[in-house]
Design an enzyme around this catalytic site. Structure first.
Site, short mmCIF file in Angstrom:
data_model
loop_
_atom_site.label_atom_id
_atom_site.label_comp_id
_atom_site.label_asym_id
_atom_site.label_seq_id
_atom_site.Cartn_x
_atom_site.Cartn_y
_atom_site.Cartn_z
CE LYS A 163 3.01 -7.35 0.39
NZ LYS A 163 2.08 -7.60 1.44
CD GLU A 173 8.40 -7.62 -5.49
OE1 GLU A 173 7.62 -8.67 -5.57
OE2 GLU A 173 7.89 -6.44 -5.28
NE ARG A 196 -7.11 -3.50 3.62
CZ ARG A 196 -6.49 -2.25 3.25
NH1 ARG A 196 -7.50 -1.24 2.75
NH2 ARG A 196 -5.37 -1.92 3.12
#
Length: 445
Positions: free
Chosen positions: A116, A200, A293
């Site tokens: 990430k 974050e 995906r």
């Protein structure tokens, strides 16, 4: 076109991939665990191979067993579905080095977007908006505290290698951060083998909106609209709809352009989803993560854009052009997906058991992608998803009315299930108005 396809998955997504493969004249091969021997996807495949006991590590996550099944059956390609090995870059590389076709993005793209922190930095460099946060893992608790002070509370503490809503915690102050940091780090090490943590900005009132992208065989990346995914429990989705009732034409244009830039930044091929957080107060959106995906909720996009995304995946993997004109993608109508899970409708705790009664709804605009049928046993070894109820129509109001009737007609007895929750949701004024956010379920409870 690919001639034979091994589906390295189970349940509803295996059935859904097999259905398209057989329609296209592709020999469909299933793999299954001992726990799944009686499920519909096994019987519907042209050939099925037992690959191990119920434990996923010994079956659906067992790369050697899956590759051996592909070799034994003469499979030409492998479709991983979602979950299990679908975002495992090493498996994707092994599939391709074995001379097989991987129906998904390249291993480099999976690797780039799987972390990430790396993904955030890549997106920022590509001009995709990212929320304020760390550009490197918080090496220790002190570093996390310093970062949170700079970002401003509340903050989200996230596992860098996490996904599927797992490995996250919210801290409203330093005391909470100290607790959440240790908790998330330990969870990440246990579940993902990587304890890296990022910090974050956390948005208390936010919507979860994602964009379906498709990297074509000729190198172009196109966006097939957005999906609203804000009805969630424990950061995991329960309902998705397209188009989002929160997205204006101007905002849609910005969202889709950013998603295309995201795909182009990693030379993306095949189907993927760029997930974003949307601040409804300002119409600002921020990159959350990219799922490399096919998504559980892909059917709502299929209805709105008139495409079969599994067919498009197979065409990209075969080096063929799409069935649609990439320069003339036009959304039509509305669609909503409800995830029917084997879990109680109040606390959402898993409730496996034998299905004594299973009656699916029918009617105009009603589609059910199910993994089970009457007489099957829902075991505790896998995800609780039983089926996806997908409703489509000309307008959102029409879809909501059809959804109410379909939910009322869906009969499941045996395992606990969340059908009653959807009956409640479809009477909820906040949801019906379209002005909801990711806290709607908690407000209902």
């Amino acid at each position: 076109m690919i001639e034979s396809l091994l589906v390295a998955n189970r349940g509803e997504i295996a059935r859904r991939i097999i259905r398209t493969a057989k329609r296209l004249g592709i020999r469909a091969i299933a793999v299954y665990s001992e726990a799944d021997a009686d499920l519909p996807f096994v019987a519907e495949a042209d050939e099925a191979v037992l690959i191990g006991p119920p434990n996923p590590a010994q079956s659906y996550r067992n790369a050697e067993a899956i590759l051996a099944a592909a070799k034994a059956t003469g499979a030409q390609a492998i479709h991983p579905g979602y979950g299990f090995l679908s975002e495992n870059a090493e498996f994707a590389r092994t599939v391709e080095s074995s001379g097989l076709i991987w129906v998904g993005p390249g291993a480099d793209a999976i690797t780039a977007m799987g972390d990430k922190i790396n993904a955030r930095n890549l997106m920022a460099a590509a001009g995709v908006p990212v929320a304020p946060g760390t550009t490197d893992p918080a090496a220790d608790l002190d570093a996390a505290v310093t970062a949170a002070a700079e970002i401003g509370y509340p903050v989200m503490v996230k596992a860098a290698a996490g996904g599927g809503g797992m490995g996250m915690g919210v801290a409203v102050d330093e005391a909470a951060l100290r607790t959440e940091y240790d908790k998330v780090r330990a969870f990440a090490e246990r579940m993902f083998g990587d304890g890296s943590v990022l910090i974050e900005r956390y948005f208390p009132r936010v919507r979860h909106v994602e964009v379906q992208i498709l990297g074509l065989a000729d190198g172009r990346v196109v966006a097939l609209g957005e999906r609203e995914c804000s009805v969630q429990r424990r950061n995991q989705k329960l309902v998705e709809e397209s188009p989002s009732p929160a997205v204006s034409p101007e905002l849609r244009s910005r969202l889709l352009a950013a998603a295309v830039r995201a795909g182009e930044a990693v030379s993306y091929r095949n189907a993927g989803t760029v997930e974003c957080l949307l601040d409804p107060a300002t119409n600002e959106f921020f990159f959350l993560e990219m799922n490399t995906r096919l998504q559980v909720e892909h059917p709502v996009t299929e209805y709105v854009y008139g495409v079969d995304l599994v067919e498009e995946q197979l065409r990209v993997a075969s080096g063929l052009a799409p069935t649609f004109d990439p320069d003339a993608l036009t959304p039509r109508g509305h669609a909503i997906e409800l995830r029917i899970n084997a879990e109680d409708p109040k606390r959402f705790l898993p409730g496996p058991g034998v299905i004594r009664i299973w009656v699916e709804p029918t009617g105009e605009g009603v589609r059910v992608d199910s993994g089970y049928t009457e007489g099957n046993t829902v075991t505790p070894f896998y995800d609780s998803l039983l089926a996806k109820l997908i409703i489509s129509g000309a307008t959102r109001d029409e879809v909501l009315e059809r959804a109410k009737a379909a939910v009322a007609a869906f009969q499941i007895e045996g395992p606990k299930n969340n059908v009653p929750f959807f009956q409640e949701l479809l009477e909820n004024e906040e949801f019906l108005s379209g002005a909801y956010d990711t806290a709607i379920v908690s407000r209902m409870r």
